[in-house]
Design a protein around this motif. Structure first.
Motif, mmCIF file in Angstrom:
data_model
loop_
_atom_site.group_PDB
_atom_site.id
_atom_site.type_symbol
_atom_site.label_atom_id
_atom_site.label_comp_id
_atom_site.label_asym_id
_atom_site.label_seq_id
_atom_site.Cartn_x
_atom_site.Cartn_y
_atom_site.Cartn_z
ATOM 1 N N TRP A 122 -1.761 5.744 5.395
ATOM 2 C CA TRP A 122 -0.796 4.825 5.993
ATOM 3 C C TRP A 122 0.394 4.620 5.051
ATOM 4 O O TRP A 122 1.548 4.626 5.467
ATOM 5 N N THR A 125 2.660 7.684 5.159
ATOM 6 C CA THR A 125 3.508 7.746 6.358
ATOM 7 C C THR A 125 4.631 6.719 6.285
ATOM 8 O O THR A 125 5.755 7.000 6.692
ATOM 9 N N TYR A 126 4.315 5.543 5.737
ATOM 10 C CA TYR A 126 5.348 4.509 5.588
ATOM 11 C C TYR A 126 6.431 4.970 4.611
ATOM 12 O O TYR A 126 7.624 4.827 4.876
ATOM 13 N N SER A 130 7.846 6.575 8.659
ATOM 14 C CA SER A 130 7.271 6.164 9.933
ATOM 15 C C SER A 130 7.024 4.662 9.922
ATOM 16 O O SER A 130 6.533 4.104 8.949
ATOM 17 N N ARG A 131 7.352 3.992 11.005
ATOM 18 C CA ARG A 131 7.193 2.536 11.086
ATOM 19 C C ARG A 131 6.424 2.122 12.340
ATOM 20 O O ARG A 131 6.551 1.010 12.813
ATOM 21 N N SER A 132 5.618 3.001 12.884
ATOM 22 C CA SER A 132 4.856 2.697 14.086
ATOM 23 C C SER A 132 3.576 1.960 13.691
ATOM 24 O O SER A 132 2.553 2.566 13.389
ATOM 25 N N ARG A 135 0.155 2.493 15.748
ATOM 26 C CA ARG A 135 -0.322 3.875 15.739
ATOM 27 C C ARG A 135 -0.699 4.356 14.340
ATOM 28 O O ARG A 135 -1.771 4.933 14.150
ATOM 29 N N ASP A 136 0.169 4.159 13.347
ATOM 30 C CA ASP A 136 -0.039 4.724 12.011
ATOM 31 C C ASP A 136 -1.334 4.265 11.337
ATOM 32 O O ASP A 136 -2.076 5.104 10.814
ATOM 33 N N ILE A 139 -4.373 5.966 13.100
ATOM 34 C CA ILE A 139 -4.491 7.386 12.768
ATOM 35 C C ILE A 139 -4.949 7.545 11.321
ATOM 36 O O ILE A 139 -5.818 8.371 11.014
ATOM 37 N N ALA A 140 -4.386 6.731 10.408
ATOM 38 C CA ALA A 140 -4.774 6.806 9.000
ATOM 39 C C ALA A 140 -6.257 6.491 8.829
ATOM 40 O O ALA A 140 -6.968 7.173 8.083
#
Length: 169
Positions: A122, A125-126, A130-132, A135-136, A139-140
């Protein structure tokens, strides 16, 4: 006698890679030769064969690279077909990723891989933009849990489960 100037070093900067490869190779060779003997194995080569081979190949590669650089060879510059090479590196992203990696290394013994790994994925991705939020993290968590199960249960690599050990262990 040739004096080493700043310009000479800049023109032969690949020698730094060669030195790094050589040092890593030497460390691997020395560690495999001086490492503790493992229990008797049915493997005729023994447990030190692969590290010794990899370390030796790294040293050979370092010597060949140094020879090539000193004889005038150099790597081809990146053409940057879709990259603007004039834009400086994004230090914020690099520092965020480094912080996430360090935090993960510190948290694995405390939280176990599934939770620390979820934080790693997470956080990465941040850091990469990515700022979802719904979702993030989901998935993480899924990727972390799947990698833990694959490595721990199927491959036999003991990753700490942390608090989830009682649930899935």
């Amino acid at each position: 006698m040739t004096t080493i100037t700043r310009d000479w070093l800049r023109e032969h900067s690949e020698l730094g890679v060669s030195v790094l490869l050589g040092l890593v190779g030497l460390v691997v060779v020395v560690d495999s030769l001086l490492g503790s003997d493992a229990a008797a194995s049915s493997d005729p080569l023994g447990p030190h064969a692969v590290p010794l081979l990899v370390g030796t190949l790294l040293v050979v590669l370092a010597v060949l690279l140094a020879r090539d650089v000193l004889s005038g060879g150099h790597g081809e510059a990146e053409s940057g077909e879709d990259i603007d090479l004039t834009v400086p590196a994004d230090k914020r992203t690099v520092l965020l990723l480094a912080g996430v990696l360090v935090a993960t290394a510190a948290l694995i013994p405390l939280l176990g891989w599934p939770l620390a790994g979820a934080g790693l994925f997470w956080g990465a991705t941040y850091a990469l933009g990515s700022r979802s939020v719904p979702r993030d993290p989901l998935i993480a968590a899924g990727v972390s849990l799947v990698t833990w199960i694959l490595f721990d249960a199927l491959l036999g690599v003991d990753l700490p489960g942390g608090p989830l050990m009682g649930v899935f262990g």
